[in-house]
Enzyme design. Structure first.
Site, PDB file in Angstrom:
ATOM      1  N   CYS A  74      10.065   8.546  -1.060  1.00 31.94           N
ATOM      2  CA  CYS A  74       9.326   9.621  -0.359  1.00 31.94           C
ATOM      3  C   CYS A  74       8.964  10.562  -1.331  1.00 31.94           C
ATOM      4  O   CYS A  74       9.534  11.309  -2.224  1.00 31.94           O
ATOM      5  CB  CYS A  74      10.242  10.288   0.462  1.00 31.94           C
ATOM      6  SG  CYS A  74       9.721  11.933   1.135  1.00 31.94           S
ATOM      7  N   ARG A  95       0.784  -1.218  -0.079  1.00 24.89           N
ATOM      8  CA  ARG A  95       0.005  -0.113  -0.218  1.00 24.89           C
ATOM      9  C   ARG A  95       0.790   1.283   0.010  1.00 24.89           C
ATOM     10  O   ARG A  95       0.925   1.912  -0.755  1.00 24.89           O
ATOM     11  CB  ARG A  95      -1.001  -0.132   1.240  1.00 24.89           C
ATOM     12  CG  ARG A  95      -2.169   1.089   1.121  1.00 24.89           C
ATOM     13  CD  ARG A  95      -1.548   2.428   1.607  1.00 24.89           C
ATOM     14  NE  ARG A  95      -1.151   2.706   2.863  1.00 24.89           N
ATOM     15  CZ  ARG A  95      -0.613   3.674   3.443  1.00 24.89           C
ATOM     16  NH1 ARG A  95      -0.370   4.622   2.569  1.00 24.89           N
ATOM     17  NH2 ARG A  95      -0.099   3.664   4.597  1.00 24.89           N
ATOM     18  N   ASP A  96       1.468   1.477   1.104  1.00 21.85           N
ATOM     19  CA  ASP A  96       2.399   2.764   1.144  1.00 21.85           C
ATOM     20  C   ASP A  96       3.516   2.637   0.210  1.00 21.85           C
ATOM     21  O   ASP A  96       3.703   4.014  -0.346  1.00 21.85           O
ATOM     22  CB  ASP A  96       3.001   2.735   2.718  1.00 21.85           C
ATOM     23  CG  ASP A  96       3.423   4.088   3.066  1.00 21.85           C
ATOM     24  OD1 ASP A  96       3.460   4.998   2.260  1.00 21.85           O
ATOM     25  OD2 ASP A  96       4.078   4.278   4.139  1.00 21.85           O
ATOM     26  N   HIS A  98       5.514   4.170  12.781  1.00 19.87           N
ATOM     27  CA  HIS A  98       5.352   4.279  11.301  1.00 19.87           C
ATOM     28  C   HIS A  98       6.791   5.170  10.911  1.00 19.87           C
ATOM     29  O   HIS A  98       6.509   6.328  10.772  1.00 19.87           O
ATOM     30  CB  HIS A  98       4.175   4.606  10.737  1.00 19.87           C
ATOM     31  CG  HIS A  98       4.127   4.490   9.200  1.00 19.87           C
ATOM     32  ND1 HIS A  98       3.436   3.393   8.561  1.00 19.87           N
ATOM     33  CD2 HIS A  98       4.573   5.223   8.115  1.00 19.87           C
ATOM     34  CE1 HIS A  98       3.760   3.453   7.301  1.00 19.87           C
ATOM     35  NE2 HIS A  98       4.490   4.555   7.008  1.00 19.87           N
ATOM     36  N   HIS A 111       9.940   6.711   8.837  1.00 21.01           N
ATOM     37  CA  HIS A 111      10.371   6.580   7.377  1.00 21.01           C
ATOM     38  C   HIS A 111      11.964   6.854   7.711  1.00 21.01           C
ATOM     39  O   HIS A 111      12.410   7.722   8.655  1.00 21.01           O
ATOM     40  CB  HIS A 111       9.874   7.560   6.656  1.00 21.01           C
ATOM     41  CG  HIS A 111       8.321   7.168   5.885  1.00 21.01           C
ATOM     42  ND1 HIS A 111       8.215   7.992   4.591  1.00 21.01           N
ATOM     43  CD2 HIS A 111       7.733   6.579   6.046  1.00 21.01           C
ATOM     44  CE1 HIS A 111       7.084   7.272   4.187  1.00 21.01           C
ATOM     45  NE2 HIS A 111       6.562   6.551   5.316  1.00 21.01           N
ATOM     46  N   ASN A 155       9.925   4.508   3.465  1.00 25.18           N
ATOM     47  CA  ASN A 155       9.708   3.705   4.548  1.00 25.18           C
ATOM     48  C   ASN A 155      11.004   2.671   5.180  1.00 25.18           C
ATOM     49  O   ASN A 155      11.817   2.757   4.290  1.00 25.18           O
ATOM     50  CB  ASN A 155       8.692   2.731   4.325  1.00 25.18           C
ATOM     51  CG  ASN A 155       7.241   3.211   3.991  1.00 25.18           C
ATOM     52  OD1 ASN A 155       6.765   3.702   4.971  1.00 25.18           O
ATOM     53  ND2 ASN A 155       6.740   3.328   2.667  1.00 25.18           N
TER      54      ASN A 155
HETATM   55  N1  COA Z   1     -13.509   5.487  -3.136  1.00 23.91           N
HETATM   56  C1  COA Z   1     -14.040   5.777  -4.212  1.00 23.91           C
HETATM   57  N2  COA Z   1     -14.155   7.016  -4.805  1.00 23.91           N
HETATM   58  C2  COA Z   1     -14.303   7.861  -3.890  1.00 23.91           C
HETATM   59  C3  COA Z   1     -14.116   7.403  -2.606  1.00 23.91           C
HETATM   60  C4  COA Z   1     -13.688   6.276  -1.989  1.00 23.91           C
HETATM   61  N3  COA Z   1     -13.327   6.047  -0.792  1.00 23.91           N
HETATM   62  N4  COA Z   1     -14.206   8.712  -1.709  1.00 23.91           N
HETATM   63  C5  COA Z   1     -14.745   9.537  -2.584  1.00 23.91           C
HETATM   64  N5  COA Z   1     -14.776   9.121  -3.770  1.00 23.91           N
HETATM   65  C6  COA Z   1     -15.097   9.957  -5.042  1.00 23.91           C
HETATM   66  C7  COA Z   1     -16.296  10.503  -4.882  1.00 23.91           C
HETATM   67  O1  COA Z   1     -17.475   9.748  -5.188  1.00 23.91           O
HETATM   68  C8  COA Z   1     -16.304  11.742  -6.019  1.00 23.91           C
HETATM   69  O2  COA Z   1     -16.481  11.049  -7.277  1.00 23.91           O
HETATM   70  P1  COA Z   1     -17.264  11.744  -8.345  1.00 23.91           P
HETATM   71  O3  COA Z   1     -16.686  13.157  -8.399  1.00 23.91           O
HETATM   72  O4  COA Z   1     -17.219  11.126  -9.416  1.00 23.91           O
HETATM   73  O5  COA Z   1     -18.824  11.981  -7.640  1.00 23.91           O
HETATM   74  C9  COA Z   1     -14.923  11.975  -5.931  1.00 23.91           C
HETATM   75  O6  COA Z   1     -14.230  10.893  -5.411  1.00 23.91           O
HETATM   76  C10 COA Z   1     -14.427  13.243  -4.851  1.00 23.91           C
HETATM   77  O7  COA Z   1     -15.155  12.871  -3.568  1.00 23.91           O
HETATM   78  P2  COA Z   1     -15.053  13.646  -2.508  1.00 23.91           P
HETATM   79  O8  COA Z   1     -16.030  13.511  -1.373  1.00 23.91           O
HETATM   80  O9  COA Z   1     -15.169  15.491  -2.821  1.00 23.91           O
HETATM   81  O10 COA Z   1     -13.721  13.837  -1.639  1.00 23.91           O
HETATM   82  P3  COA Z   1     -12.439  14.443  -2.128  1.00 23.91           P
HETATM   83  O11 COA Z   1     -12.106  14.710  -3.488  1.00 23.91           O
HETATM   84  O12 COA Z   1     -12.349  15.642  -1.036  1.00 23.91           O
HETATM   85  O13 COA Z   1     -11.299  13.423  -1.697  1.00 23.91           O
HETATM   86  C11 COA Z   1     -10.534  11.565  -0.362  1.00 23.91           C
HETATM   87  C12 COA Z   1     -11.482  13.011  -0.341  1.00 23.91           C
HETATM   88  C13 COA Z   1     -10.370  11.235   1.167  1.00 23.91           C
HETATM   89  C14 COA Z   1     -11.574  10.563  -0.837  1.00 23.91           C
HETATM   90  C15 COA Z   1      -9.406  11.735  -0.999  1.00 23.91           C
HETATM   91  O14 COA Z   1      -8.801  12.977  -0.551  1.00 23.91           O
HETATM   92  C16 COA Z   1      -8.355  10.468  -0.983  1.00 23.91           C
HETATM   93  O15 COA Z   1      -8.770   9.398  -1.410  1.00 23.91           O
HETATM   94  N6  COA Z   1      -7.308  10.785  -0.557  1.00 23.91           N
HETATM   95  C17 COA Z   1      -6.417   9.615  -0.630  1.00 23.91           C
HETATM   96  C18 COA Z   1      -4.998  10.433  -0.354  1.00 23.91           C
HETATM   97  C19 COA Z   1      -4.093   9.163   0.235  1.00 23.91           C
HETATM   98  O16 COA Z   1      -4.307   8.020   0.270  1.00 23.91           O
HETATM   99  N7  COA Z   1      -2.864   9.532   0.615  1.00 23.91           N
HETATM  100  C20 COA Z   1      -2.082   8.588   1.152  1.00 23.91           C
HETATM  101  C21 COA Z   1      -2.306   8.097   2.511  1.00 23.91           C
HETATM  102  S1  COA Z   1      -0.947   8.522   3.689  1.00 23.91           S
HETATM  103 ZN    ZN Z   2       5.179   5.235   5.294  1.00 24.14          ZN
END
Ligand code: COA
Ligand code: ZN
Length: 330
Positions: A254, A29-30, A221, A223, A263
């Site tokens: 990173c 994942r990460d 966790h 890095h 990591n």
């Molecule tokens: N799975 C699939 N699609 C998702 C979803 C999920 N968990 N959460 C939101 N979406 C979709 C929504 O349905 C929407 O789609 P549409 O535009 O086609 O309707 C779109 O994404 C935007 O949704 P919104 O609620 O406005 O979310 P956002 O754009 O503000 O994003 C997160 C919020 C949390 C979903 C997003 O920031 C994200 O996935 N971040 C992950 C970052 C990450 O993993 N970083 C590493 C971790 S350390």
């Molecule tokens: Zn990490």
């Protein structure tokens, strides 16, 4: 030679180490979310299988996040279904919101992990929410996931420092952690997301947190961007932490520093633990095989130091053998 004036001091630092530690693997994942190349699902399955064969028992395999944000992990549903369940192994995945949770439930996920940032700027950039919004969402996801019978893990990122804001106040870290633990999570993983932490700081953060929660709730966790991850691990171990996150070969790099180590590598962690007599249930030899597979799949050398040392030694031995047989008489 001058006589030694005093007997050499005995190290008390290492007297209270735990007998056994849980390694929580985050490579699939990460690691993979930070790779530019998106691996096909079958390659991810091959890597995860190698990690299971090495004896890893807690593996974070993907994220149920928006595929627009992390396209590398868009196959989460398919991947989890293909993995199925394994005796004694818990596969977990990131689940940022209720939409992610409903996908995770459909795919049969056993442990959900969410992530929160300890700085406002990182929170906005990473999950597009303020810290307060993120904490509220996390508590909502925790409740719903537990109602589905899942275990829940929380990540708090940038605890040791933020790429946008620099210093992160420990008071804020403690405050967020208390809210997450009150919300009912099983484990809280503290992230040194940009690898800036040093041991004294780790001691300070942990001692403040341990006033409010048992060490068994916490994971680290770390890095290894600046080479301090194992030093910080050692501080965590001496303070009672028994879960450490790591990534096969140090997979992931990173995102804020191209080319830099990311990591902590699983083999580096396991090597140090085994060398100190701390059990993990993992085979170092098999981890090296998994690291080789990871390198082959992503098409570059990984940063893990033990991995490179082991592969280098093997190559040297093979060269020596080839040279000997070339010179052998007859
Ligand atoms: N799975 C699939 N699609 C998702 C979803 C999920 N968990 N959460 C939101 N979406 C979709 C929504 O349905 C929407 O789609 P549409 O535009 O086609 O309707 C779109 O994404 C935007 O949704 P919104 O609620 O406005 O979310 P956002 O754009 O503000 O994003 C997160 C919020 C949390 C979903 C997003 O920031 C994200 O996935 N971040 C992950 C970052 C990450 O993993 N970083 C590493 C971790 S350390
Ligand atoms: Zn990490």
């Amino acid at each position: 030679m001058d006589p030694v004036p005093h007997p050499a001091p005995r190290l008390s630092l290492l007297s209270g180490l735990p007998k056994r530690v849980d390694v929580y693997e985050v490579g699939p994942r990460d690691g993979l979310q930070n790779e530019l190349r998106t691996l096909p699902t079958r390659d991810k399955l091959r890597l995860i299988e190698a990690l299971v064969q090495a004896g890893e028992r807690r593996i974070e395999v993907t994220s149920f996040v928006s595929p627009r944000w992390i396209p590398q992990l868009a196959d989460a549903d398919e991947l989890l279904k293909a993995l199925g369940r394994r005796e004694g192994v818990v596969f977990s995945a990131l689940v940022p919101n209720l939409k992610g949770l409903s996908r995770a439930v459909d795919a049969g996920l056993e442990e959900a992990a969410f992530f929160i940032s300890a700085s406002e700027s990182h929170s906005k950039k990473n999950i597009n929410m303020s810290i307060a919004q993120a904490v509220a969402t996390a508590r909502e996801v925790t409740r719903a996931a537990r109602a589905e019978g899942m275990r829940v893990r929380g990540y708090l990122s940038v605890v040791w420092g933020c790429p946008y804001e620099g210093n992160v106040p420990v008071d804020r870290v403690v405050d967020i952690c208390r809210q997450l633990v009150d919300g009912g999570i099983d484990q809280l993983s503290l992230g040194d997301t940009i690898g800036v932490g040093t041991p004294r700081q780790t001691e300070e953060i942990l001692s403040r947190l341990l006033e409010h929660m048992p060490a068994s709730k916490l994971a680290l966790h770390l890095h290894d961007t600046r080479g301090t991850a194992l030093a910080n691990t050692l501080v965590g171990l001496t303070m009672g932490v028994t879960t450490f996150d790591a990534s096969i070969g140090g997979l992931g790099g990173c995102p804020y520093a191209p080319g830099a180590a990311g990591n902590l590598a699983t083999e580096d962690l396991v090597y140090m633990l085994h060398g100190m007599g701390v059990e993990t249930g993992i085979s170092l030899e098999r981890l090296v095989e998994a690291g080789e597979i990871a390198q082959e799949l992503i098409g570059r050398k990984l940063a893990g130091k033990y991995l490179q040392a082991a592969l280098g030694a093997r190559e040297k031995a093979a060269r020596k053998k080839a040279a000997e047989s070339a010179h052998a008489p007859g």
